[in-house]
Write a protein that holds these residues in place. Structure first.
Motif, short mmCIF file in Angstrom:
data_model
loop_
_atom_site.label_atom_id
_atom_site.label_comp_id
_atom_site.label_asym_id
_atom_site.label_seq_id
_atom_site.Cartn_x
_atom_site.Cartn_y
_atom_site.Cartn_z
N UNK A 114 0.83 -1.21 0.00
CA UNK A 114 0.00 0.00 0.00
C UNK A 114 0.86 1.26 0.00
N UNK A 115 1.85 1.32 0.89
CA UNK A 115 2.68 2.52 0.98
C UNK A 115 3.43 2.78 -0.32
N UNK A 116 3.97 1.74 -0.90
CA UNK A 116 4.71 1.91 -2.17
C UNK A 116 3.77 2.34 -3.30
N UNK A 117 2.60 1.72 -3.36
CA UNK A 117 1.66 2.08 -4.42
C UNK A 117 1.19 3.52 -4.26
N UNK A 118 0.94 3.96 -3.04
CA UNK A 118 0.50 5.33 -2.81
C UNK A 118 1.59 6.33 -3.19
N UNK A 139 -4.86 9.22 3.87
CA UNK A 139 -4.23 10.50 3.61
C UNK A 139 -2.82 10.53 4.17
N UNK A 140 -2.09 11.62 3.92
CA UNK A 140 -0.70 11.74 4.38
C UNK A 140 -0.58 11.62 5.90
N UNK A 141 0.48 10.97 6.34
CA UNK A 141 0.77 10.82 7.76
C UNK A 141 1.67 11.96 8.21
N UNK A 147 4.65 8.96 4.01
CA UNK A 147 3.86 7.76 4.27
C UNK A 147 2.40 8.17 4.44
N UNK A 148 1.53 7.17 4.50
CA UNK A 148 0.09 7.45 4.50
C UNK A 148 -0.62 6.65 5.60
#
Length: 297
Positions: A114-118, A139-141, A147-148
């Motif tokens: 997920x993180x890489x795809x985002x 959304x953004x962390x 990261x999200x």
């Protein structure tokens, strides 16, 4: 043979611009036929989409491990390109899962995928539901840059999505070009409030109000109506039946409407009678609760 399955997604749910999306039962399926001397991708998308190592799925796979052996792949897809149903996100995720499956040295968790795809996509509203399924707020962390965060919403048992997919593409870049660089302060405050209330209604499973809140966007829909006039027609028909819950899916051209299951048949009948929607694919879907997965025979 191993298969990778990724659902279509509908993002920009109402005022949840770039942050709120859902997964539906239309799928991109990648079958790993076997090793090959070079990357060979059989797909139904026509000559404009590469069939070799330049294919987006392959490029995404190689970000996981550059040393994976070339493969012959067979692609099947229910997800039309450039229609606001997450076709690029599904390809990116399928590629990451492919690389994860083929690599002998790398093992990625669903969270890492997920993180890489985002990061590749630039925003998480499509990739989050595509990876995890269901309805996801993301959304953004602020505590960890680049990261999200993501939070799953309980799916409603008595509602379903109805999709209207016009017979034409609309590039995200073209759709973004009509958005203003700045918005009025009062409008921004109102839109932010509506977005907050929408998220609260979703987490409280208050779909009686959620469907109305889905029609309160002021971030992008007013500017994109001229590109997707079908949204106006779908809402007119739904409102005539006393129904709400329509929104522009992603950047368009698809229009999604969330309705009670016992109201779906009537709405479908009326949508299919509209001359302004002639040629569009109109059908009832279901929410996909599983997200992306790998099936090994």
């Amino acid at each position: 043979m191993t298969k990778i399955i990724v659902p279509a997604t509908s993002a920009n749910m109402g005022p949840g611009f770039d942050s709120l999306g859902l997964a539906v039962n239309l799928y991109l399926t990648v079958t790993i036929v076997g090793p090959s001397s070079q990357w060979l991708v059989h797909h139904p998308f026509g000559p404009d989409v590469p069939s070799d190592e330049k294919n987006m799925i392959v490029l995404s796979a190689l970000t996981v491990d550059h040393d994976i052996e070339p493969q012959e792949l067979r692609i099947e897809s229910d997800i039309p390109l450039a229609r606001g149903l997450g076709s690029s996100s599904s390809a990116i995720i399928a590629g990451l899962l492919l690389g994860n499956e083929l690599s002998s040295t790398v093992t990625l968790s669903s969270e890492t995928i997920f993180q890489r795809a985002a990061q590749i996509e630039g925003h998480p509203d499509n990739v989050a539901p595509a990876v995890f399924g269901g309805i996801v707020v993301a959304g953004p962390n602020p505590a960890k840059p680049k990261t999200f965060l993501h939070y799953q919403v309980q799916l409603p048992a008595d509602y379903l999505p109805i999709v209207v997919i016009p017979d034409r593409q609309l590039a995200t870049s073209t759709s973004r070009d009509v958005l203003p660089d700045q918005t009025d302060r009062r409008q921004s405050v109102q839109s932010s409030a509506q977005s907050n209330i929408l998220v609260a209604s979703l987490f409280n499973n208050d779909w009686a109000n959620t469907v109305h809140l889905l029609e309160t966007d002021r971030f992008h829909e007013p500017y994109r109506l001229k590109l997707v006039p079908e949204l106006t027609e779908v809402r007119r028909i739904a409102h005539d039946l006393g129904l709400s819950g329509s929104y522009l899916s992603g950047a368009g051209t698809t229009v999604m409407t969330i309705v009670k299951k016992d109201q779906a048949g009537n709405l479908l009948d009326q949508l299919k009678k509209s001359e302004k929607l002639k040629g569009a694919q109109i059908q009832a879907l279901s929410f996909d609760a599983k997200g992306a997965r790998v099936i090994r025979d």
